[in-house]
Design an enzyme around this catalytic site. Structure first.
Site, PDB file in Angstrom:
ATOM      1  N   CYS B  72     -15.729   6.531  20.491  1.00  0.00           N
ATOM      2  CA  CYS B  72     -14.939   7.584  21.154  1.00  0.00           C
ATOM      3  C   CYS B  72     -14.798   7.321  22.655  1.00  0.00           C
ATOM      4  O   CYS B  72     -13.723   7.436  23.213  1.00  0.00           O
ATOM      5  CB  CYS B  72     -15.592   8.948  20.969  1.00  0.00           C
ATOM      6  SG  CYS B  72     -15.557   9.551  19.281  1.00  0.00           S
ATOM      7  N   HIS B  73     -15.917   6.975  23.304  1.00  0.00           N
ATOM      8  CA  HIS B  73     -15.950   6.962  24.773  1.00  0.00           C
ATOM      9  C   HIS B  73     -15.678   5.596  25.382  1.00  0.00           C
ATOM     10  O   HIS B  73     -15.481   5.492  26.588  1.00  0.00           O
ATOM     11  CB  HIS B  73     -17.317   7.428  25.273  1.00  0.00           C
ATOM     12  CG  HIS B  73     -17.656   8.833  24.899  1.00  0.00           C
ATOM     13  ND1 HIS B  73     -17.090   9.924  25.512  1.00  0.00           N
ATOM     14  CD2 HIS B  73     -18.514   9.343  23.980  1.00  0.00           C
ATOM     15  CE1 HIS B  73     -17.582  11.040  24.977  1.00  0.00           C
ATOM     16  NE2 HIS B  73     -18.440  10.708  24.042  1.00  0.00           N
ATOM     17  N   CYS B 169     -40.740  30.334  41.277  1.00  0.00           N
ATOM     18  CA  CYS B 169     -40.394  28.975  41.697  1.00  0.00           C
ATOM     19  C   CYS B 169     -40.222  28.960  43.213  1.00  0.00           C
ATOM     20  O   CYS B 169     -40.650  28.044  43.906  1.00  0.00           O
ATOM     21  CB  CYS B 169     -39.098  28.513  41.049  1.00  0.00           C
ATOM     22  SG  CYS B 169     -38.991  28.747  39.283  1.00  0.00           S
ATOM     23  N   CYS B 172     -43.247  28.557  45.844  1.00  0.00           N
ATOM     24  CA  CYS B 172     -43.731  27.222  46.200  1.00  0.00           C
ATOM     25  C   CYS B 172     -42.603  26.354  46.751  1.00  0.00           C
ATOM     26  O   CYS B 172     -42.728  25.752  47.810  1.00  0.00           O
ATOM     27  CB  CYS B 172     -44.325  26.519  44.986  1.00  0.00           C
ATOM     28  SG  CYS B 172     -45.951  27.125  44.537  1.00  0.00           S
ATOM     29  N   CYS B 214     -44.420  23.467  34.884  1.00  0.00           N
ATOM     30  CA  CYS B 214     -44.670  24.385  35.992  1.00  0.00           C
ATOM     31  C   CYS B 214     -45.035  25.777  35.459  1.00  0.00           C
ATOM     32  O   CYS B 214     -45.914  26.439  36.004  1.00  0.00           O
ATOM     33  CB  CYS B 214     -43.437  24.504  36.874  1.00  0.00           C
ATOM     34  SG  CYS B 214     -43.514  23.502  38.366  1.00  0.00           S
TER      35      CYS B 214
END
Lengths: 114, 253
Positions: B72-73, B169, B172, B214
């Site tokens: 396809c690509h 998040c 920090c 995390c």
């Protein structure tokens, strides 16, 4: 499937010192670690690495040892080795890694020395 | 003469302005020189092992349709700039998806094959190989209203305190970036190198794996792989890092 990256200059001048680099994909499990369930992870290491040089037109020859190393548990996963050799003549460099559980991987790279 | 000097002054003013404005730094800039060297040199970068696998997978036929990505690509180098535009809204999935989910969507609709399992090495390799084609390209999230909604939701998640440690998040990565957490420098959380080879993992991993890491570290229950929340966070992080250059496959400590 094992993968390896080998870097060899395609061409070199006679007498030139060239750098060879080889990385292979391997967990290098030490045998001392435990899984999240607490089971000891079995040791799985690469034990030997070798690089042989087979001169062109000499297909049956096993070649001459260029570099070899013995690997141990303290070496990180996906070990990277780099060494130098003096290009003397055209030929093929054959890289071989051997380890636990019948691990074996071979790569070969052709090199032209002018 | 006067005109040239004015132009020069203006140019310098503009340069210092852009420099002053962009205080953003890639995680790369916070690493030790030895780790930086590992990323910079493709012959040493262990992430290239995964990339090599991905490049081979690109040309491999698979699934009931017996098609490869190439069918396809075309060649993988035609993927230049594609990874820089993800996550984006997908008309097929009718939601915002990341690059990995796009690969899996191609697998089910085009190749009629099974989706790759989460964090499968070949899957990560394919993602890394596609992303590497956009190396050096700026992160450019497309302007789509539904993507904007996802970015907004992601921003809320970014600023929300979670877990027993009660940290967001932002606490920090915005307020304390550059300072140290134990032995590590806290980076600004720009996802420019993903999928990354992380020395701690000793393998390549996705951005979602990192985000979940995390979340576990602040003792919150991580969102499952592929969840809307994680994709929203990814979309917000891409917006936050818009214009920064991709550097995949990145190496991180």
């Amino acid at each position: 499937m094992t993968r390896a990256l080998v870097t060899v200059p395609k061409t070199a001048k006679r007498g030139e010192i060239i750098e060879i680099r080889a990385v292979v994909q391997h967990p290098m499990e030490t045998g001392y670690r435990r899984s999240s369930e607490g089971d000891l992870l079995p040791r799985d290491l690469i034990r030997k690495f070798s690089c042989r040089f087979v001169e062109s037109g000499n297909a049956n020859d096993t070649g001459a040892m260029v570099f070899a190393a013995t690997l141990h548990a303290a070496i990180a996963a996906n070990p990277y080795l780099s060494f130098n050799l003096r290009a003397a003549s055209s030929g093929t460099l054959v890289f071989n890694w051997e380890g636990d559980n019948g691990f074996s991987h071979r790569e070969q790279v052709a090199m032209t020395v002018a | 003469m006067w005109r040239t000097s004015v132009a020069t002054v203006m140019l310098f003013a503009l340069m210092s302005l852009t420099q002053a404005q962009d205080a953003r730094k890639s995680g790369f800039d916070f690493m030790r020189p030895a780790t930086q060297a590992l990323q910079m040199d493709d012959t040493q970068n262990p992430g290239m092992l995964w990339v090599k696998d991905g490049q081979m997978t690109w040309a491999q036929k698979d699934g009931a349709a017996n098609k490869s990505c190439t069918d396809c690509h075309g060649d993988i180098n035609r993927m230049r700039g594609v990874a820089a535009r993800y996550p984006q809204y997908s008309l097929v999935a009718k939601r915002v998806i990341n690059l990995g989910q796009q690969i899996n969507q191609c697998r089910t609709t085009q190749q009629q094959a099974k989706v790759w399992p989460t964090e499968h090495p070949t899957f990560l390799g394919l993602e890394a190989a596609i992303t590497m084609e956009s190396r050096g390209q700026p992160v450019t999230p497309p302007s789509q209203p539904l993507l904007a909604d996802a970015q907004k939701r992601g921003e809320t998640l970014f600023n929300q305190r979670i877990g027993q440690v009660d940290l967001s998040c932002r606490d920090c990565h915005d307020s304390l970036a550059g300072k140290r957490l134990g032995g590590n420098t806290i980076p600004q959380a720009h996802p420019t190198g993903y999928p990354i080879y992380r020395l701690e993992w000793q393998s390549v991993g996705s951005l979602q794996r990192r985000l979940r890491g995390c979340m576990t570290a602040v003792r919150a229950e991580p969102y499952p792989y592929g969840s809307t929340e994680l994709v929203d966070l990814e979309a917000y992080l891409a917006m936050r890092a818009a214009g920064m250059r991709l550097e995949s496959p990145g190496v991180r400590p």
